[in-house]
Design an enzyme around this catalytic site. Sequence first.
Site, PDB file in Angstrom:
ATOM      1  N   ASP A  69       0.659  -1.241   0.159  1.00  0.00           N
ATOM      2  CA  ASP A  69       0.075   0.001  -0.113  1.00  0.00           C
ATOM      3  C   ASP A  69       0.890   1.222  -0.085  1.00  0.00           C
ATOM      4  OD1 ASP A  69      -1.948  -1.836   0.403  1.00  0.00           O
ATOM      5  OD2 ASP A  69      -2.979  -0.842   2.079  1.00  0.00           O
TER       6      ASP A  69
ATOM      7  N   HIS B  91       3.733  -2.360   3.343  1.00  0.00           N
ATOM      8  CA  HIS B  91       3.692  -0.703   2.778  1.00  0.00           C
ATOM      9  C   HIS B  91       5.064  -0.626   1.923  1.00  0.00           C
ATOM     10  CE1 HIS B  91       0.619  -0.786   5.919  1.00  0.00           C
ATOM     11  NE2 HIS B  91      -0.005   0.446   5.040  1.00  0.00           N
TER      12      HIS B  91
END
Length: 260
Positions: A71, A216
Amino acid sequence: MRIWALPPLVLLVLTGCVTQPVPPDRPVAPFKPFVLDPRALARRLASIQPGWPRSRKFDCARVKCVALTFDDGPGRYTGKLLDLLRKRDVRATFFVVGQMVAEDRGGRITRRIADEGHELGNHSWSHPSLPGLSHEQLEHQLRRTESIVLRLTGIRMRMMRPPYGATDEKVAAEARREGLAQIMWNVDTLDWRDRVASVVAKRAGRATPGSIVLLHDIHASTVDAVPEILDTLGKKGFTFVTVSELYGRRPEPGRMYTER
């Protein structure tokens, strides 16, 4: 496969993905449109649409599959991550933030994600909590990101991940209108909080068949954890797939998925 139906007016806030939102007034570098040669664009569309990303046709009902998802990028470490994944012939899913795509030097990394067989998903324009937005703001967050990715890559994304995992009936309805499934996770590495590669890798290593792992790519420690993650899960017999490959079909728009 577990499919969660959203009860009316209930806000679901999952742990993880709590990177600070991009302030609305954050200055964004002027976007210089990247124009593909018409023939190159035609080849891209012919090879990618409408079945992008092309599944390698794993039967994840029988094979131990796991989907690694990243992400908040693309960021300064995404290129290194792509190098690692390419070296190991691993595919992943990237939920991109529109403002980060706009700052991606003409979309170089964003296009590379698609060109190397990874999947792109919509993670909003500026990473706000979507349930608190008006209908117009929510539509803007999803459509603006959709527009810039389509312009740069020729790809129309088929899934989204709400920032912070925060969703409700309104968000589900808008995702359905935009043709986007809501993809959550069942393995949270908490890499945004604990910036230690070995800790992140250990948490990712707890994946079970059908898991969706939250990571992430904006954190260097997360990228540094990837080789150990691949080694650990690889030794357990896992096959690394995109979210679409995990389900073997396109997830249904508006529905929420956490694992197979």
